[in-house]
Design a protein around this motif. Sequence first.
Motif, short mmCIF file in Angstrom:
data_model
loop_
_atom_site.label_atom_id
_atom_site.label_comp_id
_atom_site.label_asym_id
_atom_site.label_seq_id
_atom_site.Cartn_x
_atom_site.Cartn_y
_atom_site.Cartn_z
N THR A 35 0.81 -1.21 0.00
CA THR A 35 0.00 0.00 0.00
C THR A 35 0.85 1.26 0.00
O THR A 35 1.82 1.37 0.74
N LEU A 36 0.47 2.21 -0.84
CA LEU A 36 1.05 3.54 -0.86
C LEU A 36 -0.02 4.53 -0.44
O LEU A 36 -1.17 4.40 -0.83
N THR A 37 0.36 5.53 0.34
CA THR A 37 -0.57 6.55 0.78
C THR A 37 -0.10 7.90 0.27
O THR A 37 1.08 8.26 0.45
N LEU A 38 -0.98 8.63 -0.37
CA LEU A 38 -0.67 9.96 -0.85
C LEU A 38 -0.57 10.90 0.36
O LEU A 38 -1.49 10.97 1.17
N THR A 39 0.55 11.59 0.49
CA THR A 39 0.75 12.50 1.61
C THR A 39 0.13 13.86 1.30
O THR A 39 -0.19 14.16 0.14
N SER A 40 -0.01 14.69 2.32
CA SER A 40 -0.54 16.04 2.09
C SER A 40 0.42 16.83 1.19
O SER A 40 -0.02 17.61 0.34
N ARG A 41 1.70 16.60 1.34
CA ARG A 41 2.69 17.25 0.46
C ARG A 41 2.50 16.78 -0.98
O ARG A 41 2.55 17.58 -1.91
N GLY A 42 2.28 15.49 -1.16
CA GLY A 42 2.05 14.95 -2.50
C GLY A 42 0.79 15.53 -3.13
O GLY A 42 0.77 15.90 -4.30
N ARG A 43 -0.26 15.60 -2.34
CA ARG A 43 -1.53 16.17 -2.82
C ARG A 43 -1.33 17.62 -3.27
O ARG A 43 -1.76 18.03 -4.33
N ARG A 44 -0.62 18.40 -2.43
CA ARG A 44 -0.36 19.80 -2.75
C ARG A 44 0.51 19.95 -4.00
O ARG A 44 0.20 20.72 -4.90
N LEU A 46 1.05 17.83 -6.45
CA LEU A 46 0.35 17.39 -7.67
C LEU A 46 -0.65 18.46 -8.13
O LEU A 46 -0.81 18.67 -9.33
N ARG A 47 -1.26 19.14 -7.20
CA ARG A 47 -2.19 20.20 -7.56
C ARG A 47 -1.43 21.37 -8.19
O ARG A 47 -1.79 21.88 -9.24
N VAL A 48 -0.34 21.79 -7.55
CA VAL A 48 0.43 22.95 -8.01
C VAL A 48 1.19 22.65 -9.31
O VAL A 48 1.15 23.44 -10.25
N ARG A 49 1.85 21.51 -9.38
CA ARG A 49 2.73 21.21 -10.51
C ARG A 49 2.00 20.65 -11.73
O ARG A 49 2.40 20.91 -12.86
N VAL A 50 0.95 19.86 -11.48
CA VAL A 50 0.30 19.14 -12.58
C VAL A 50 -1.15 19.61 -12.79
O VAL A 50 -1.75 19.32 -13.81
N GLY A 51 -1.69 20.33 -11.82
CA GLY A 51 -3.09 20.76 -11.92
C GLY A 51 -4.07 19.67 -11.55
O GLY A 51 -5.25 19.74 -11.90
N LEU A 52 -3.59 18.66 -10.84
CA LEU A 52 -4.43 17.54 -10.43
C LEU A 52 -4.94 17.79 -9.02
O LEU A 52 -4.18 17.73 -8.05
N ASP A 53 -6.23 18.12 -8.91
CA ASP A 53 -6.81 18.45 -7.61
C ASP A 53 -7.59 17.23 -7.11
O ASP A 53 -8.71 16.97 -7.53
N LEU A 54 -6.97 16.48 -6.19
CA LEU A 54 -7.57 15.26 -5.67
C LEU A 54 -8.35 15.55 -4.40
O LEU A 54 -7.90 16.34 -3.56
N PRO A 55 -9.48 14.90 -4.21
CA PRO A 55 -10.22 15.10 -2.97
C PRO A 55 -9.46 14.48 -1.79
O PRO A 55 -8.71 13.54 -1.97
N PRO A 56 -9.65 15.04 -0.60
CA PRO A 56 -8.98 14.46 0.58
C PRO A 56 -9.46 13.03 0.82
O PRO A 56 -10.61 12.71 0.54
N SER A 57 -8.57 12.22 1.33
CA SER A 57 -8.95 10.82 1.59
C SER A 57 -9.52 10.64 2.96
O SER A 57 -9.44 11.44 3.83
#
Length: 57
Positions: A35-44, A46-57
């Motif tokens: 299992t891999l877990t997306l971190t808050s840093r990863g979420r941020r 990905l949003r800033v660099r790629v424009g991928l806005d994922l909902p919180p888990s």
Amino acid sequence: MADQAWPRSVHALGAALLHLALERAWVSRDLDSRTLTLTSRGRRDLRVRVGLDLPPS
């Protein structure tokens, strides 16, 4: 021949992306499973660099 090269290329790309995500602390590993877990840093990032806005888990 090209059909056989495709899976190797995809595997290499996936491995490189995983390495980058772990290195940048975008994901964390569960030591007891695969299992891999997306971190808050990863979420941020990905949003800033790629424009991928994922909902919180």
